[in-house]
Every structure is written in C-alpha cells, then in structure tokens.
Design an enzyme around this catalytic site. Structure first.
Site, PDB file in Angstrom:
ATOM      1  N   CYS A 319       0.821  -1.209   0.000  1.00 50.70           N
ATOM      2  CA  CYS A 319       0.000   0.000   0.000  1.00 50.70           C
ATOM      3  C   CYS A 319       0.860   1.267   0.000  1.00 50.70           C
ATOM      4  O   CYS A 319       1.772   1.401   0.815  1.00 50.70           O
ATOM      5  CB  CYS A 319      -0.882  -0.027   1.246  1.00 50.70           C
ATOM      6  N   ARG A 418     -12.013  -0.992 -15.242  1.00 54.33           N
ATOM      7  CA  ARG A 418     -11.856  -0.227 -16.466  1.00 54.33           C
ATOM      8  C   ARG A 418     -12.453  -0.994 -17.631  1.00 54.33           C
ATOM      9  O   ARG A 418     -13.090  -0.437 -18.499  1.00 54.33           O
ATOM     10  CB  ARG A 418     -10.376   0.071 -16.701  1.00 54.33           C
TER      11      ARG A 418
HETATM   12  P1  RVP Z   1      -0.572  -6.747   4.246  1.00 53.71           P
HETATM   13  O1  RVP Z   1      -1.080  -7.884   5.063  1.00 53.71           O
HETATM   14  O2  RVP Z   1       0.412  -5.890   4.966  1.00 53.71           O
HETATM   15  O3  RVP Z   1      -0.046  -7.199   2.912  1.00 53.71           O
HETATM   16  O4  RVP Z   1      -1.806  -5.766   3.986  1.00 53.71           O
HETATM   17  C1  RVP Z   1      -2.999  -6.191   3.385  1.00 53.71           C
HETATM   18  C2  RVP Z   1      -3.981  -5.047   3.421  1.00 53.71           C
HETATM   19  O5  RVP Z   1      -3.500  -3.957   2.628  1.00 53.71           O
HETATM   20  C3  RVP Z   1      -5.342  -5.347   2.826  1.00 53.71           C
HETATM   21  O6  RVP Z   1      -6.182  -6.082   3.663  1.00 53.71           O
HETATM   22  C4  RVP Z   1      -5.871  -3.940   2.557  1.00 53.71           C
HETATM   23  O7  RVP Z   1      -6.411  -3.321   3.713  1.00 53.71           O
HETATM   24  C5  RVP Z   1      -4.619  -3.186   2.185  1.00 53.71           C
HETATM   25  N1  RVP Z   1      -4.485  -3.015   0.733  1.00 53.71           N
HETATM   26  C6  RVP Z   1      -4.862  -3.850  -0.260  1.00 53.71           C
HETATM   27  N2  RVP Z   1      -4.549  -3.259  -1.425  1.00 53.71           N
HETATM   28  C7  RVP Z   1      -3.990  -2.097  -1.116  1.00 53.71           C
HETATM   29  C8  RVP Z   1      -3.507  -1.096  -2.049  1.00 53.71           C
HETATM   30  O8  RVP Z   1      -3.419  -1.324  -3.241  1.00 53.71           O
HETATM   31  N3  RVP Z   1      -3.156   0.053  -1.535  1.00 53.71           N
HETATM   32  N4  RVP Z   1      -3.944  -1.960   0.214  1.00 53.71           N
END
Ligand code: RVP
Length: 504
Positions: A319, A418
């Site tokens: 993220c 999209r």
């Molecule tokens: P991690 O476990 O740290 O990989 O985090 C997973 C979480 O990140 C997901 O449950 C969601 O809340 C968040 N996420 C998923 N996609 C994205 C993004 O593209 N920003 N973020």
C-alpha cells in the site's frame, strides 16, 4: 485550526511484550484462539466466532476459492475479493460452500493437446505433480485422463509430445461417483493402492480429486470453520456502489459474512450500504465495515450497525496510500485507539463490536502484539499471498521461488473495472504496487507454525485466551537502538536465514 492528535503514531515493530507470570497450566496445548467475528450483546454469544484469529485479505492476489477452503480448514475465514463481477465473486463463494472436505478441485487442469513442456512448466508453477486432463481444460470438464510425474521422463522424452500420448486415459482410471463419501473414497484408495481418486458426475465431468494424503490431514482438522450444514464458512468483499446487485448474489451463493472493502471507511457511503443491508435483510446478513484509524471513525461505523470494524490505513505491505494521499496513521497507535473506543462502546451500550487489525503484519510476533493491543482478529494479505493456495502464479526469480502479490489499488487490480466501463474510466493515481513475495509452501504448515508461536508467547504473558491476553498484556515502546539489540548483533551469523528474519 486543525485538530492535532497528541503524541506520535507508532507501528508494531516499535513495541514489545513484557512477560507476565505464567503458571504451569500455561502451555500452548491449553491455549484457545477462539474469537468473535461479529457483534454481540453483553452476556450473549456471537453468532459467528473464528477458531483462529485470522482472515485473508479481500484481494485478487490472496482470496480466491482455494484460499477460502484452505483457511476455513484451519479455523479462519477468507473474504473473497470483490474486484471482479458480482457473478464471478458469487461463483467463488459458491465453490467454497459446495466444496466437500477432502475433495480437491484442481487448479492445474490439462487438455489432451498440451505438450509435455507445458506440463512441466505448470508443475514448476504450482508444485502439483498430479493433474487431471479434461476435454476443455477446466476443473469440472469431461474427464479424459490423469497425468502424474510417473507418466513422463523430462530427460528422455520429447518435450513436444502431447498429453494425450502419455496420460493415463479415462478407461484405465478407477473413479468414484458423485455420491461417494470421503470415507468410501479412501477405502477405494487403500484397496486399489491408488494415490488419487478422481470423482465424476453422471456425465463423466470431474467434480474433484481425493488424494491419499488429504484424508489423513482432514482427520486432523479440529478447528474447521463449518456452518450449521457442515459446509465451510466464507466471507466476501463488497463495495459501496453496486451492493444492490452484488449482495443478493453473494447471499444466494451462501456467503456467511460480508465486508465493505475500502481504504477509508468513515463515510456516508458506508452508512448507506449498511442501511440498505439492514432494510433488506435485517440482522441476518453480517457485514463488517472500514477502514478507520481512530475512535471517532469506530463509533460512527458502530452506530451505523457494522458487525465488525477494520482498522488500518496505509500500513499494508503493497500500500502506498500514505505516500500518494498523505492519509493514514501508524497501525499500532490506530489499533490501540480504536480498541479503547470499542471497550468504551461496550461499557456504554452493552454491545461488543469486534475489531480487525488490517495490514502491516510482517513478523509472526506482530500478530501477537496486535491481539495484545486489543484486536479480535487480523486481516492478512502478504502473509497468505506466499502460500500455495493463493490464486497467483509461483515464479522462479533468480533461482528463488516467489509468488506474485499486488494491491487492490494498483493498476493491475483495478483493470477489471476499467474493462467494465469499456475503458472509459482512467485510474487517477495508484494506491498500491505490484510485487513478489517469497514462496512459503502450504498454508497448513505456515499457519500452524505461526499459531504455535502466538500460543507460546501468550503463555509467556500468562494468557490462555485472547481476552486474557488483552487484559494481562504489558506492552512497552522500544527505542531504535533497542531494536538493534533485539536482533543478532555484534556476531558474524553463519546461517544466512537468521540474517533475514522478515517473512517469518
Ligand atoms: P498486508 O497484510 O500488509 O499485505 O496488507 C494487506 C492489506 O492492505 C489489505 O487487507 C488492505 O487493507 C490493504 N491493501 C490492499 N490493497 C492495497 C492497495 O493497493 N493500496 N492496500
């Protein structure tokens, strides 16, 4: 003037647990990880509890049908990703609900026209050595044969030879019929000295395969998440736009819980979505909401009637929301704040709304910390993406096996929308990245090793349940230099695996 939150915002790695007194009763075998998934009133039992405090993230690269089955087998729950059409998502939910424990739906199905080279590539990618051959190459197509690694010799045979020439053809296969029980299937496996028994319907279409090894493991799954009809339990992600069409399909398919999937949930959109569900389904349909990072956001969603509330903005491993939008909060601080709000809400109203810590878990001990800080359960993306059961390809990158893992806010995940809009909508900006994570084998082995560590740490804190951990845990902030002190330091480490502790 803007409001300023007091203090800094911290993340899991900045905390440690200080052990408490543990009695001789405190051994991992006595620890229960059962935890509420949905809201309940004081003195009552929640209508759904998880047997382990783990749910898989609502992501294309994490939660498909295989993940749903594997995680329910271990006692957690998957939330099937919503970034696909409602029909596709409902089909995945249905596949988990229809799954008979021990009957494996293969995601490495061949056609008779494929070549040995393609079979070897698929084996490399999935690690599967037994692959069914169907007319159209789909997992439920008409069964034509089976290929195992004993059917071809990569070193001597022609890699361009067709599957049809070396598979064991249908007429030589022993199969089970659609009503066969797992017990009977295993008797056949043992009596006929087989490794796998394909099960077919009246049209000879493949329903699943029973493997010799799976029955043994099935017998040792005391934590399975089963509904009243002994079917696996599964959740599903929804959004605040198409719920009027999506929710009915998911409920029809058998989803046990829904969750509004959004990086920022303190909004009127979530309120409207929950209200619509309540108007149409009452309290029967369970729906989580989020994500929030403070007490105010929690209270808003709790008042809206959310069944559980997810915490976390920008902490996910893939993220980049904090970088692109400048919103978010350190995951530990956000979690502590929200859990305090949950407890106050419970005091005031007698209603307990479980909190899910979502994103940013890197080490297994982060899970124990999150639970100690008050989380009822954890949503994990990267952690689960590494296992065989995630829906992505296993690839060899410079001699090391990796699995692909991409964010829901990345261009890769958002392409489906999209396409839906005929290519009209453009991504304004990306909030997630596309990445690799080191391959980590089967979910069962990985989860069991993690749970053992969690239970063992809970014992160090004198806790036999998650609730006890939350009451008894003693947490301390650590300085940057004490983090260095916590790793191997001032020695030359011989085993490189100990130098790279991330991904444990
Ligand atoms: P991690 O476990 O740290 O990989 O985090 C997973 C979480 O990140 C997901 O449950 C969601 O809340 C968040 N996420 C998923 N996609 C994205 C993004 O593209 N920003 N973020």
């Amino acid at each position: 003037m803007a409001m300023f939150f007091p203090g800094e915002s911290h993340t899991f790695s900045e905390y440690l647990l200080v052990p408490g007194y543990s009695s001789s009763e405190c051994v991992p075998a006595n620890v229960s990880l059962k935890t509420p998934l949905v809201r309940f009133k004081r003195g009552e039992e929640p209508s759904i509890s998880l047997n382990i405090p783990m749910v898989s993230a609502i992501m294309q690269s994490v939660s498909g049908e295989q993940m749903g089955i594997a995680l329910a087998t271990e006692g957690g729950m998957s939330f099937i990703y919503g970034s696909q059409t409602p029909e596709q998502e409902a089909a995945m939910v249905k596949a988990v609900k229809d799954h008979k424990a021990g009957f494996v739906v293969s995601d490495s199905t061949l056609t008779p026209e494929m070549t040995m080279r393609e079979v070897m590539d698929l084996k490399e990618k999935t690690g599967h050595s037994t692959m069914p051959v169907t007319e159209d190459g789909t997992p439920h197509g008409k069964l034509l044969g089976i290929v195992t690694s004993r059917d071809y010799r990569p070193s001597r045979d022609d890699p361009s030879s067709k599957v049809a020439t070396f598979m064991t053809p249908r007429e030589q296969l022993i199969v089970g019929d659609k009503d066969i029980t797992l017990k009977k299937a295993n008797d056949v496996i043992w009596d006929k000295k087989l490794n796998a028994l394909p099960v077919v319907d009246e049209n000879d279409c493949l329903l699943g395969i029973v493997f010799r090894k799976d029955y043994d493991s099935h017998k040792t799954n005391p934590n399975e998440m089963l509904d009243a009809n002994k079917r696996y339990m599964v959740g599903a992600g929804i959004n605040t736009r198409d719920y009027e069409t999506r929710v009915p399909l998911l409920i029809e398919a058998g989803a046990d819980a829904l969750c509004i999937d959004s990086s920022e949930g303190f909004s009127e959109w979530q309120k409207r979505t929950i209200e619509w569900i309540r108007e149409n389904y009452g309290e029967d349909v369970k729906v989580g909401a989020g994500n929030v990072v403070d007490a105010e956001g929690f209270r808003f969603l709790a008042d809206c009637g959310a069944d559980f509330i997810k915490v976390g903005i920008g902490g996910g491993s893939i993220c980049i929301t904090r970088e692109t939008k400048g919103i978010g909060r350190g995951q530990a601080t956000a979690l502590i704040d929200v859990c305090r709000a949950r407890d106050e809400y419970f005091e005031e109203t007698g209603i307990y709304v479980p909190v899910c810590s979502d994103g940013g878990i890197v080490y297994d001990y982060h899970m124990t910390l999150a639970l100690a800080m008050g989380a009822d359960f954890l949503m994990l993306g990267r952690y689960f993406a590494r296992f065989d059961e995630s829906p992505t390809a296993r690839v060899n990158v410079n001699g090391q096996y990796m699995k692909e893992y991409w964010g829901e806010g990345s261009a890769r995940a958002r392409n489906w929308q999209r396409y839906d809009l005929g290519g009209a909508a453009k991504l304004a900006f990306e909030e997630g990245v596309d990445s690799y994570v080191p391959y980590a084998g089967s979910l069962k082995d990985g989860v069991n090793s993690t749970l053992y560590k969690i239970k063992s740490t809970m014992c160090n804190c004198g806790a036999l349940t998650i609730k006890e951990l939350q009451e008894k845990a003693r947490l301390t902030l650590v300085s940057a230099t004490s983090i260095v002190e916590g790793g191997a330091h001032d020695v030359v480490v011989k085993d490189r695996n100990h130098q790279m502790v991330s991904y444990q």
